[in-house]
Design an enzyme around this catalytic site. Sequence first.
Site, mmCIF file in Angstrom:
data_model
loop_
_atom_site.group_PDB
_atom_site.id
_atom_site.type_symbol
_atom_site.label_atom_id
_atom_site.label_comp_id
_atom_site.label_asym_id
_atom_site.label_seq_id
_atom_site.Cartn_x
_atom_site.Cartn_y
_atom_site.Cartn_z
ATOM 1 N N ASP A 189 0.844 -1.191 0.000
ATOM 2 C CA ASP A 189 0.000 0.000 0.000
ATOM 3 C C ASP A 189 0.887 1.252 0.000
ATOM 4 O O ASP A 189 2.046 1.211 0.421
ATOM 5 C CB ASP A 189 -0.906 0.027 1.239
ATOM 6 C CG ASP A 189 -1.884 -1.134 1.226
ATOM 7 O OD1 ASP A 189 -2.152 -1.688 0.147
ATOM 8 O OD2 ASP A 189 -2.378 -1.485 2.316
HETATM 9 N N1 URA Z 1 -1.372 -5.916 3.929
HETATM 10 C C1 URA Z 1 -1.884 -4.665 3.883
HETATM 11 O O1 URA Z 1 -2.954 -4.412 4.410
HETATM 12 N N2 URA Z 1 -1.151 -3.713 3.270
HETATM 13 C C2 URA Z 1 0.056 -3.947 2.685
HETATM 14 O O2 URA Z 1 0.674 -3.030 2.134
HETATM 15 C C3 URA Z 1 0.557 -5.244 2.737
HETATM 16 C C4 URA Z 1 -0.163 -6.221 3.357
#
Ligand code: URA
Length: 243
Positions: A103
């Site tokens: 993310d």
């Molecule tokens: N899980 C999430 O919620 N975000 C990420 O970036 C990676 C794993």
Amino acid sequence: MRLDKFMVSTGKLSRSEAGRAARSGRITVNGVPEKKADRAIDPKVDQIALDGEVLTYRRYTYVLLNKPDGYVSATEDTDDPTVITLLPDELQRIGLFPCGRLDKHTLGLMLLTNDGPLSHRLLSPRRHVSKQYFYTSKFPLTADEIATLQGGVTLEDGYVTLPAVIEQGEGEAQGTITLTEGKYHQIKRMFEAVHNKILTLERITFAHLTLDGLPERGMWRYLTDTEIERLRAHGQSGDSHIT
Ligand code: URA
């Protein structure tokens, strides 16, 4: 292969730049200046140099990045800078893409490559390649919640997660979580399923790769040959790598 294609594969020059560099005598093949960028060379046999620097041919490139906050895991984006923009120009031209997404606000370890087949295998749910994250959360997890999350929790869309491993000091709102899958916003959604909230996330391992040697956000390095070999072995195995 053509000399100009070889130059492009090294990331040093675009095809048109290779043509110009050859015409101006900057490229040598086995020590002899070569003016014709469209001539055939054998990258295994011929020694190619640009401005006197001998170049090595790589069919694929593998780069490990320590992702900073605010960058998106994509090759292009209209709103935010992408992780690709953190790499030098020559590495921005050889088709690298992130092997799996983080993310925008997740930090840490990210593999970038142009090896589509290997990336596909590493991300396949059947391979169960493990990824470990350091998290901070709004509340500490209780022992029951840890057991639920580890055993497989039902997300809001009905998906039941695969077994995970959580290590959290008692009463601490932080710890590590290891997954062998990577659904969209998975960790955030897992914590929401037990009425908690992820505050920060940092990926600290991917398969056997760690952030060693990349202490600062935005730093990158090439994978070593041994690391590439081990990744290929992960890509061939169907076993779970959670230990
Ligand atoms: N899980 C999430 O919620 N975000 C990420 O970036 C990676 C794993």
